[in-house]
Design an enzyme around this catalytic site. Structure first.
Site, PDB file in Angstrom:
ATOM      1  CG  HIS A   1       0.825  10.181 -18.770  1.00 13.10           C
ATOM      2  ND1 HIS A   1       1.168  10.489 -17.467  1.00 13.10           N
ATOM      3  CD2 HIS A   1      -0.421   9.645 -18.729  1.00 13.10           C
ATOM      4  CE1 HIS A   1       0.167  10.156 -16.679  1.00 13.10           C
ATOM      5  NE2 HIS A   1      -0.807   9.641 -17.412  1.00 13.10           N
TER       6      HIS A   1
ATOM      7  CE1 TYR B   1       8.788  11.641 -17.752  1.00 11.67           C
ATOM      8  CE2 TYR B   1      10.807  11.944 -16.500  1.00 11.67           C
ATOM      9  CZ  TYR B   1       9.593  11.319 -16.670  1.00 11.67           C
ATOM     10  OH  TYR B   1       9.178  10.374 -15.765  1.00 11.67           O
TER      11      TYR B   1
HETATM   12  O1  CA2 Z   1       5.359  11.137 -19.056  1.00 15.73           O
HETATM   13  C1  CA2 Z   1       4.791  11.891 -18.258  1.00 15.73           C
HETATM   14  O2  CA2 Z   1       4.333  12.985 -18.589  1.00 15.73           O
HETATM   15  C2  CA2 Z   1       4.672  11.476 -16.789  1.00 15.73           C
HETATM   16  O3  CA2 Z   1       3.391  11.873 -16.293  1.00 15.73           O
HETATM   17  C3  CA2 Z   1       5.761  12.180 -16.007  1.00 15.73           C
HETATM   18  C4  CA2 Z   1       5.868  11.712 -14.566  1.00 15.73           C
HETATM   19  C5  CA2 Z   1       5.957  10.204 -14.465  1.00 15.73           C
HETATM   20  O4  CA2 Z   1       5.877   9.827 -13.099  1.00 15.73           O
HETATM   21  C6  CA2 Z   1       4.859   9.556 -15.234  1.00 15.73           C
HETATM   22  O5  CA2 Z   1       5.089   8.166 -15.208  1.00 15.73           O
HETATM   23  C7  CA2 Z   1       4.803   9.986 -16.672  1.00 15.73           C
HETATM   24  C8  CA2 Z   1       7.110  12.265 -13.908  1.00 15.73           C
HETATM   25  C9  CA2 Z   1       7.252  13.739 -14.028  1.00 15.73           C
HETATM   26  C10 CA2 Z   1       8.585  14.130 -13.497  1.00 15.73           C
HETATM   27  O6  CA2 Z   1       9.114  15.040 -14.379  1.00 15.73           O
HETATM   28  C11 CA2 Z   1      10.435  15.154 -14.400  1.00 15.73           C
HETATM   29  C12 CA2 Z   1      10.931  15.945 -15.394  1.00 15.73           C
HETATM   30  C13 CA2 Z   1      12.277  16.096 -15.501  1.00 15.73           C
HETATM   31  C14 CA2 Z   1      13.123  15.471 -14.613  1.00 15.73           C
HETATM   32  C15 CA2 Z   1      12.620  14.690 -13.606  1.00 15.73           C
HETATM   33  C16 CA2 Z   1      11.264  14.524 -13.492  1.00 15.73           C
END
Ligand code: CA2
Length: 144
Positions: free
Chosen positions: A99, A25
């Site tokens: 996303h 991310y």
């Molecule tokens: O890529 C994206 O923006 C997502 O929506 C992020 C979601 C994931 O479940 C999707 O598949 C794609 C997860 C968000 C969690 O964000 C975090 C950020 C940092 C550390 C852990 C989780």
């Protein structure tokens, strides 16, 4: 139409952006992303993050009152929440699903968003840069 409100809504765990899993991310925080959105906004911009599904539904309902457009990163709810999909379908303006990662290149659990059938457009895989790109695209959608 550039004065219409753009609502940027972020789902669960996105408050951890820049802190955990930077290999997926990135290192940009959600506060950085909000600043990137405000840099390109030419009107009112509402920016929210919640870890609570009912709060997200209330934010979508509130956007119905204000009008304009919604940019939503539903995060983990993308793959499960018919309730958020229903709320988005009840919103009259354009909706961009966003996303940070390219969900289509990920594992099966992160590949199929149930949200996509109820939105105007999907942006995935541009990293944090996807947010200001989405704000600019939203102004074009609102102008048409
Ligand atoms: O890529 C994206 O923006 C997502 O929506 C992020 C979601 C994931 O479940 C999707 O598949 C794609 C997860 C968000 C969690 O964000 C975090 C950020 C940092 C550390 C852990 C989780």
């Amino acid at each position: 139409m550039s004065h219409a409100t753009v609502h940027v809504l972020n789902g669960p765990n996105l408050d951890l952006l820049g802190v955990r899993e930077p290999h997926i991310y990135g290192t940009t925080t959600l506060a950085d992303i909000e600043a990137m959105c405000r840099d390109v906004a030419s009107g009112r911009l509402e920016f929210h993050q919640t870890n609570h599904e009912g709060v997200m539904i209330d934010l979508i309902h509130a956007a119905r009152e204000t009008g304009g457009g919604i940019i939503i990163n539903p995060a983990g709810w993308s793959f499960s929440s018919i309730a958020i999909l229903d709320a988005l379908k009840a919103f009259d303006g354009p909706v961009i699903e966003l996303h940070i990662s390219n969900i289509h290149a990920r594992d099966a659990a992160h590949r199929h968003s149930v949200m996509s059938q109820g939105v105007t457009a999907v942006i995935a895989g541009l990293g944090a840069q996807g947010y200001p790109v989405a704000v600019q695209a939203m102004y074009r959608l609102l102008a048409t």
